[in-house]
Motif scaffolding. Structure first.
Motif, PDB file in Angstrom:
ATOM      1  N   GLU A 209       0.847  -1.198   0.000  1.00 63.68           N
ATOM      2  CA  GLU A 209       0.000   0.000   0.000  1.00 63.68           C
ATOM      3  C   GLU A 209       0.879   1.244   0.000  1.00 63.68           C
ATOM      4  N   VAL A 210       0.424   2.270  -0.713  1.00 68.98           N
ATOM      5  CA  VAL A 210       1.133   3.550  -0.689  1.00 68.98           C
ATOM      6  C   VAL A 210       0.198   4.586  -0.090  1.00 68.98           C
ATOM      7  N   VAL A 211       0.631   5.251   0.961  1.00 65.78           N
ATOM      8  CA  VAL A 211      -0.198   6.298   1.564  1.00 65.78           C
ATOM      9  C   VAL A 211       0.451   7.653   1.292  1.00 65.78           C
ATOM     10  N   ASN A 212      -0.388   8.686   1.348  1.00 61.15           N
ATOM     11  CA  ASN A 212       0.099  10.023   1.066  1.00 61.15           C
ATOM     12  C   ASN A 212       0.728  10.644   2.313  1.00 61.15           C
ATOM     13  N   GLY A 213       1.893  11.248   2.130  1.00 61.57           N
ATOM     14  CA  GLY A 213       2.550  11.907   3.256  1.00 61.57           C
ATOM     15  C   GLY A 213       3.975  12.269   2.908  1.00 61.57           C
ATOM     16  N   PRO A 214       4.632  13.005   3.804  1.00 65.26           N
ATOM     17  CA  PRO A 214       6.024  13.396   3.562  1.00 65.26           C
ATOM     18  C   PRO A 214       6.981  12.261   3.917  1.00 65.26           C
ATOM     19  N   ALA A 215       8.189  12.316   3.376  1.00 64.36           N
ATOM     20  CA  ALA A 215       9.222  11.322   3.672  1.00 64.36           C
ATOM     21  C   ALA A 215       9.814  11.646   5.043  1.00 64.36           C
ATOM     22  N   PHE A 216       9.054  11.333   6.084  1.00 66.58           N
ATOM     23  CA  PHE A 216       9.380  11.792   7.445  1.00 66.58           C
ATOM     24  C   PHE A 216      10.734  11.313   7.950  1.00 66.58           C
ATOM     25  N   TRP A 217      11.259  10.212   7.371  1.00 67.50           N
ATOM     26  CA  TRP A 217      12.549   9.669   7.820  1.00 67.50           C
ATOM     27  C   TRP A 217      13.706  10.513   7.312  1.00 67.50           C
ATOM     28  N   GLN A 218      13.435  11.459   6.423  1.00 67.91           N
ATOM     29  CA  GLN A 218      14.542  12.249   5.887  1.00 67.91           C
ATOM     30  C   GLN A 218      14.244  13.730   5.698  1.00 67.91           C
ATOM     31  N   THR A 219      13.022  14.180   5.973  1.00 65.02           N
ATOM     32  CA  THR A 219      12.736  15.599   5.753  1.00 65.02           C
ATOM     33  C   THR A 219      13.556  16.463   6.708  1.00 65.02           C
ATOM     34  N   GLN A 220      13.778  17.696   6.308  1.00 62.96           N
ATOM     35  CA  GLN A 220      14.613  18.612   7.081  1.00 62.96           C
ATOM     36  C   GLN A 220      14.042  18.836   8.483  1.00 62.96           C
ATOM     37  N   GLU A 221      12.725  19.073   8.551  1.00 67.40           N
ATOM     38  CA  GLU A 221      12.061  19.203   9.850  1.00 67.40           C
ATOM     39  C   GLU A 221      11.428  17.853  10.185  1.00 67.40           C
ATOM     40  N   ILE A 222      11.203  17.632  11.489  1.00 69.48           N
ATOM     41  CA  ILE A 222      10.511  16.405  11.884  1.00 69.48           C
ATOM     42  C   ILE A 222       9.052  16.524  11.436  1.00 69.48           C
ATOM     43  N   GLU A 223       8.600  15.605  10.618  1.00 66.10           N
ATOM     44  CA  GLU A 223       7.236  15.688  10.110  1.00 66.10           C
ATOM     45  C   GLU A 223       6.454  14.413  10.406  1.00 66.10           C
ATOM     46  N   ASP A 224       5.123  14.552  10.338  1.00 57.81           N
ATOM     47  CA  ASP A 224       4.236  13.410  10.560  1.00 57.81           C
ATOM     48  C   ASP A 224       3.635  12.953   9.237  1.00 57.81           C
ATOM     49  N   ALA A 225       3.382  11.676   9.152  1.00 61.27           N
ATOM     50  CA  ALA A 225       2.621  11.131   8.025  1.00 61.27           C
ATOM     51  C   ALA A 225       1.380  10.478   8.637  1.00 61.27           C
ATOM     52  N   PRO A 226       0.346  11.280   8.940  1.00 57.44           N
ATOM     53  CA  PRO A 226      -0.802  10.762   9.702  1.00 57.44           C
ATOM     54  C   PRO A 226      -1.509   9.592   9.024  1.00 57.44           C
TER      55      PRO A 226
END
Lengths: 245, 82
Positions: A209-226
C-alpha cells in the motif's frame, strides 16, 4: 511486535513517527518493543564498534525476549534499513514469519552510497566533492573506519549493509509493505515492485500500500505522516488475523 | 514529466518549505541562499530525485549543480536523457 530502526540520521528523524505508531499499536492491544541497536541512540557501545551482524543479533534477541514475555504471534516491523535487518532476522527464525515494512530499503548498497555522499556534499564547498566517495570506499575495503556526518562508520557495518538485500533470504510468510509518497496516485517504487513480485511468486502473502505523506525519515524538519498510522494498524491486523482466531 | 514541477515538489518536501517553492523561478538561488539546504539536505535531495524520477547520479558532486533552481532542473534533465 519488534520495531527495527533505520540507519544513522534517519533513526533520529523517524523517532517521532515510530513513537506515535507504537502508541497507536499499543492502544489496539499490540505489545511493541522498540530497541536501540548496538551503538545507536541510547544503547551501549559506540557506533564504530557495531557490525551489521551484531545488529541482526540485537533484533533476534529482542524478538526472542518479546515472544517469551508476551507470547506470539511475532511481527517484525522495520523502517528503511530496519526492514533489511528485520527480514534477515526473521529468516533465521524459520519460514512463515510476519514482516511489517515501512518504506523498506531493498538494496543496502544504495543506502551506503547515499551515506558516503554526505561527505562529498560536505566537502563540495571547500575542497570539491570529486573522488571523495571512491576514497571512502577504498578506506572501508582496506579495513579502516571512515568519518561521515558525525558518524564513525566501521567496515563491519558498511560492508554488511552493502551486501544486504531484501528478497534474497528465505521468504517470509506474510508481508505488509507500506510506502509513503507526496506524489498523487503514487505506486510502489520500482525497486519495491520487483521484490514484491518475487515474493508473490514464492507464495508470500503480501499487502502492499502507498499512503500520502512526507518522507518523514529524511525531511529537514521532523514531520508526521498521519495517513500511515491507521494503514499500519489495519496491516498489523491482517498480519496477525489468522493466528488470533 | 514536467521536470521543473517535479524538482520544485521534491525541493519543497525535502527542505520542508511548506509551499514556499511555489514562488521559485529558474533564477531562484539555492545553495548558500536557502538556509535549509545544508549538506545533509543536498544528499537527501539527490536521493529523492533518484528514487522518484528514476535517475542515477554519480558521486562527483559539484556545487554548481545546486546553484539555482534552473541549474538543478538542467542537471536532472541531463541525467534523464543520459
Amino acid at each position: 511486535m519488534v520495531y527495527v530502526q533505520p540507519f544513522a540520521e534517519e533513526m533520529n528523524k523517524s523517532r517521532r513517527m515510530a513513537a506515535l505508531q507504537s502508541r497507536a499499536l499499543a492502544e489496539a492491544g499490540y505489545a511493541v518493543l522498540q530497541v536501540d541497536l548496538h551503538g545507536c541512540g541510547d544503547s551501549s557501545g559506540e557506533f564504530h564498534e557495531a557490525s551489521w551482524e551484531s545488529w541482526v543479533d540485537d533484533v533476534l534477541m529482542s524478538a526472542r525476549w518479546l515472544e517469551a514475555s508476551q507470547g506470539g504471534p511475532l511481527v517484525f516491523w522495520g523502517l528503511r534499513t530496519g526492514a533489511l535487518l528485520a527480514s534477515e532476522a526473521a529468516s533465521r527464525l524459520g519460514p512463515d514469519q510476519r514482516l511489517l515494512l515501512w518504506q523498506p530499503v531493498t538494496n543496502g548498497k544504495t543506502t551506503l552510497q547515499q551515506f558516503l555522499r554526505l561527505r562529498a556534499a560536505a566537502d563540495m564547498g571547500q575542497s570539491g566533492g570529486k573522488g571523495v566517495v571512491q576514497q571512502l570506499r577504498a578506506d572501508l575495503e582496506a579495513g579502516a573506519p571512515v568519518d561521515v556526518a558525525g558518524y564513525r562508520l566501521a567496515p563491519a557495518v558498511a560492508l554488511g549493509l552493502e551486501r544486504a538485500r531484501l528478497g534474497v533470504t528465505q521468504p517470509p510468510g506474510k508481508v505488509a509493505w507500506l510506502e509513503v509518497s507526496s506524489r498523487e496516485r503514487a505506486e510502489l517504487l520500482p525497486g519495491s515492485a520487483s521484490v514484491v513480485e518475487d515474493w508473490r511468486a514464492q507464495d508470500v502473502q503480501l499487502w502492499p500500500e502507498v499512503v500520502n505523506g512526507p518522507a518523514f525519515w529524511q525531511t529537514q524538519e521532523i514531520e508526521d505522516a498521519p495517513a500511515l498510522l491507521p494503514a499500519t494498524l489495519a496491516a498489523a491486523d491482517k498480519l496477525t488475523q489468522e493466528a488470533t482466531r | 514529466m514536467d521536470v521543473h514541477k517535479e524538482v520544485l515538489r521534491v525541493l519543497d518536501e525535502v527542505l520542508s518549505l511548506g509551499g514556499r517553492s511555489a514562488s521559485f523561478t529558474r533564477a531562484t538561488p539555492l545553495l548558500g541562499s536557502i538556509a535549509e539546504l545544508d549538506s545533509m539536505a543536498v544528499v537527501t535531495l539527490l536521493t529523492t530525485l533518484e528514487e522518484q524520477l528514476g535517475i542515477v547520479v554519480d558521486d562527483d558532486l559539484e556545487g554548481a549543480t545546486f546553484a539555482t533552481v534552473g541549474s538543478l532542473v538542467d542537471f536532472v534533465n541531463e541525467q534523464l536523457s543520459a
